[in-house]
Design a protein around this motif. Structure first.
Motif, PDB file in Angstrom:
ATOM      1  N   GLN A  25      49.724   9.496  18.947  1.00 10.58           N
ATOM      2  CA  GLN A  25      50.030  10.416  20.033  1.00 10.58           C
ATOM      3  C   GLN A  25      49.080  11.621  20.023  1.00 10.58           C
ATOM      4  OE1 GLN A  25      54.187  11.480  19.897  1.00 10.58           O
ATOM      5  NE2 GLN A  25      54.848   9.353  19.679  1.00 10.58           N
ATOM      6  N   LEU A  26      48.789  12.125  18.828  1.00 13.29           N
ATOM      7  CA  LEU A  26      47.858  13.250  18.729  1.00 13.29           C
ATOM      8  C   LEU A  26      46.465  12.843  19.195  1.00 13.29           C
ATOM      9  CD1 LEU A  26      48.909  14.836  15.298  1.00 13.29           C
ATOM     10  CD2 LEU A  26      49.187  15.847  17.577  1.00 13.29           C
ATOM     11  N   CYS A  27      46.050  11.630  18.825  1.00 15.75           N
ATOM     12  CA  CYS A  27      44.728  11.148  19.245  1.00 15.75           C
ATOM     13  C   CYS A  27      44.644  11.015  20.754  1.00 15.75           C
ATOM     14  CB  CYS A  27      44.422   9.816  18.582  1.00 15.75           C
ATOM     15  SG  CYS A  27      43.732  10.008  16.948  1.00 15.75           S
ATOM     16  N   ARG A  28      45.707  10.514  21.346  1.00 18.07           N
ATOM     17  CA  ARG A  28      45.719  10.404  22.806  1.00 18.07           C
ATOM     18  C   ARG A  28      45.659  11.782  23.452  1.00 18.07           C
ATOM     19  NH1 ARG A  28      49.266   5.870  21.890  1.00 18.07           N
ATOM     20  NH2 ARG A  28      51.117   7.195  22.016  1.00 18.07           N
ATOM     21  N   SER A  29      46.357  12.737  22.860  1.00 18.11           N
ATOM     22  CA  SER A  29      46.320  14.102  23.389  1.00 18.11           C
ATOM     23  C   SER A  29      44.929  14.704  23.243  1.00 18.11           C
ATOM     24  CB  SER A  29      47.346  14.976  22.659  1.00 18.11           C
ATOM     25  OG  SER A  29      48.661  14.512  22.873  1.00 18.11           O
ATOM     26  N   LEU A  30      44.272  14.404  22.105  1.00 18.25           N
ATOM     27  CA  LEU A  30      42.914  14.912  21.890  1.00 18.25           C
ATOM     28  C   LEU A  30      41.951  14.285  22.893  1.00 18.25           C
ATOM     29  CD1 LEU A  30      40.968  16.552  20.075  1.00 18.25           C
ATOM     30  CD2 LEU A  30      40.676  14.491  18.707  1.00 18.25           C
ATOM     31  N   ALA A  31      42.068  12.983  23.110  1.00 15.70           N
ATOM     32  CA  ALA A  31      41.161  12.285  24.020  1.00 15.70           C
ATOM     33  C   ALA A  31      41.353  12.728  25.462  1.00 15.70           C
ATOM     34  CB  ALA A  31      41.361  10.777  23.892  1.00 15.70           C
ATOM     35  N   SER A  32      42.608  12.971  25.840  1.00 23.27           N
ATOM     36  CA  SER A  32      42.895  13.345  27.232  1.00 23.27           C
ATOM     37  C   SER A  32      42.785  14.842  27.479  1.00 23.27           C
ATOM     38  CB  SER A  32      44.307  12.872  27.608  1.00 23.27           C
ATOM     39  OG  SER A  32      45.285  13.578  26.851  1.00 23.27           O
ATOM     40  N   GLY A  33      42.802  15.622  26.382  1.00 22.21           N
ATOM     41  CA  GLY A  33      42.772  17.074  26.537  1.00 22.21           C
ATOM     42  C   GLY A  33      44.143  17.681  26.756  1.00 22.21           C
ATOM     43  N   LEU A  34      45.200  16.874  26.664  1.00 21.54           N
ATOM     44  CA  LEU A  34      46.551  17.374  26.885  1.00 21.54           C
ATOM     45  C   LEU A  34      46.933  18.392  25.817  1.00 21.54           C
ATOM     46  CD1 LEU A  34      49.279  17.154  28.405  1.00 21.54           C
ATOM     47  CD2 LEU A  34      49.905  15.329  26.802  1.00 21.54           C
ATOM     48  N   GLY A  35      47.261  19.592  26.235  1.00 20.09           N
ATOM     49  CA  GLY A  35      47.735  20.622  25.315  1.00 20.09           C
ATOM     50  C   GLY A  35      46.660  21.281  24.472  1.00 20.09           C
ATOM     51  N   THR A  36      45.406  20.932  24.657  1.00 13.98           N
ATOM     52  CA  THR A  36      44.349  21.565  23.856  1.00 13.98           C
ATOM     53  C   THR A  36      44.260  23.047  24.219  1.00 13.98           C
ATOM     54  OG1 THR A  36      42.681  20.920  25.492  1.00 13.98           O
ATOM     55  CG2 THR A  36      42.992  19.456  23.621  1.00 13.98           C
ATOM     56  N   ASP A  37      44.028  23.859  23.192  1.00 13.89           N
ATOM     57  CA  ASP A  37      44.018  25.303  23.423  1.00 13.89           C
ATOM     58  C   ASP A  37      42.824  26.010  22.780  1.00 13.89           C
ATOM     59  OD1 ASP A  37      44.845  24.837  20.860  1.00 13.89           O
ATOM     60  OD2 ASP A  37      46.709  25.976  20.986  1.00 13.89           O
ATOM     61  N   VAL A  38      41.841  25.234  22.354  1.00 12.58           N
ATOM     62  CA  VAL A  38      40.611  25.834  21.834  1.00 12.58           C
ATOM     63  C   VAL A  38      39.451  24.902  22.187  1.00 12.58           C
ATOM     64  CG1 VAL A  38      40.818  24.741  19.559  1.00 12.58           C
ATOM     65  CG2 VAL A  38      39.465  26.812  19.810  1.00 12.58           C
ATOM     66  N   THR A  39      38.314  25.507  22.495  1.00  9.23           N
ATOM     67  CA  THR A  39      37.119  24.744  22.846  1.00  9.23           C
ATOM     68  C   THR A  39      35.977  25.175  21.938  1.00  9.23           C
ATOM     69  OG1 THR A  39      37.818  24.617  25.163  1.00  9.23           O
ATOM     70  CG2 THR A  39      35.505  24.143  24.691  1.00  9.23           C
ATOM     71  N   PHE A  40      35.283  24.198  21.388  1.00 13.25           N
ATOM     72  CA  PHE A  40      34.110  24.454  20.554  1.00 13.25           C
ATOM     73  C   PHE A  40      32.859  24.056  21.328  1.00 13.25           C
ATOM     74  CE2 PHE A  40      37.622  23.618  17.649  1.00 13.25           C
ATOM     75  CZ  PHE A  40      37.530  24.690  16.766  1.00 13.25           C
ATOM     76  N   ARG A  41      31.841  24.908  21.241  1.00 10.70           N
ATOM     77  CA  ARG A  41      30.536  24.540  21.779  1.00 10.70           C
ATOM     78  C   ARG A  41      29.685  24.065  20.614  1.00 10.70           C
ATOM     79  NH1 ARG A  41      28.943  29.003  24.380  1.00 10.70           N
ATOM     80  NH2 ARG A  41      29.602  28.323  26.464  1.00 10.70           N
ATOM     81  N   VAL A  42      29.411  22.787  20.592  1.00  9.74           N
ATOM     82  CA  VAL A  42      28.707  22.163  19.470  1.00  9.74           C
ATOM     83  C   VAL A  42      27.504  21.391  20.008  1.00  9.74           C
ATOM     84  CG1 VAL A  42      28.908  20.662  17.454  1.00  9.74           C
ATOM     85  CG2 VAL A  42      30.929  21.880  18.299  1.00  9.74           C
TER      86      VAL A  42
END
Length: 228
Positions: A25-42
């Motif tokens: 479930q966490l992986c799906r959230s990471l892949a979809s961007g659901l609930g993400t609250d920080v962005t890294f510029r890499v």
């Protein structure tokens, strides 16, 4: 008043408990961007993640995101000196505890070497140990020298011992000495030649001569640039 007991191994055993799928479930959230609250510029790319997941996994991320020295723009953080595929693979490991398979042996070694550096940087001990295990497992003539340099730089004693053990034969050492990685080894960690000689069994005087000459060349080059 006593109540009749339900016979054991009857109804209870017929109930199936599904496995925990929190990682999925966490992986799906990471892949979809659901609930993400920080962005890294890499490496010029934007990569999204969840602060709480990162902070729970890494004291470095915890300090970066929630500590007194947290980033000023805590929702868009610049990460330098790391490639985007490495950072993504590191995030995938944080979320799943697994490393994805790469297409080739060479690409796998490159990935694991860089992930070990990233694991050390972000204090991800389980990822560091996993990379150390995989690098030990996949040692070969072409990568043992660069892996030995990495082990020395990041104090991976088991990985270092595995590299020295791998080349501790006359036949393997001769092959390793012909690689570009060996040239990188003698220029980056010239003192390692002494350890190689000490651990190599039945080493010929010819090989010792070549190793000593290599060390002398490195010393001359270093002195030349020091005196400039």
């Amino acid at each position: 008043m006593k109540y009749p007991c339900v016979p054991k191994n009857n109804i209870a055993q017929s109930i199936t408990i599904p496995p925990c799928n929190l990682c999925e479930q966490l992986c799906r959230s990471l892949a979809s961007g659901l609930g993400t609250d920080v962005t890294f510029r890499v490496d010029g790319k934007r990569i999204h993640a969840h602060k709480c997941v990162l902070a729970a996994s890494s004291p470095v991320f915890k300090a970066m995101l929630f500590g007194p020295m947290k980033e000023k723009d805590k929702n868009l953080i610049q990460i330098k000196e790391i490639k985007a595929p490495i950072f993504k693979a590191m995030l995938n490991f944080i979320y799943t505890g697994k490393l994805s398979d790469t297409s080739s042996h060479g690409a796998s070694c490159w990935m694991h070497q860089h992930l070990l550096v990233a694991a050390d940087r972000f204090a991800l001990e389980r990822l560091r140990s996993t990379c150390e295990f995989l690098l030990c497992r996949d040692l070969d003539v072409d990568n043992v020298s660069t892996t030995l340099v990495l082990a020395q730089q990041y104090n991976c004693q088991q990985l270092k011992a595995a590299c020295l053990k791998y080349i501790a034969s006359h036949e393997i050492l001769m092959l390793v000495m012909a690689t570009d990685g060996f040239q990188h080894l003698i220029s980056s960690c010239p003192w390692m030649l002494g350890e190689i000689i000490a651990r190599t069994s039945a080493i010929s005087s010819c090989v010792i001569t070549v190793l000593v000459l290599s060390l002398c060349v490195v010393w001359i080059v270093v002195m030349h640039f020091t005196l400039l």
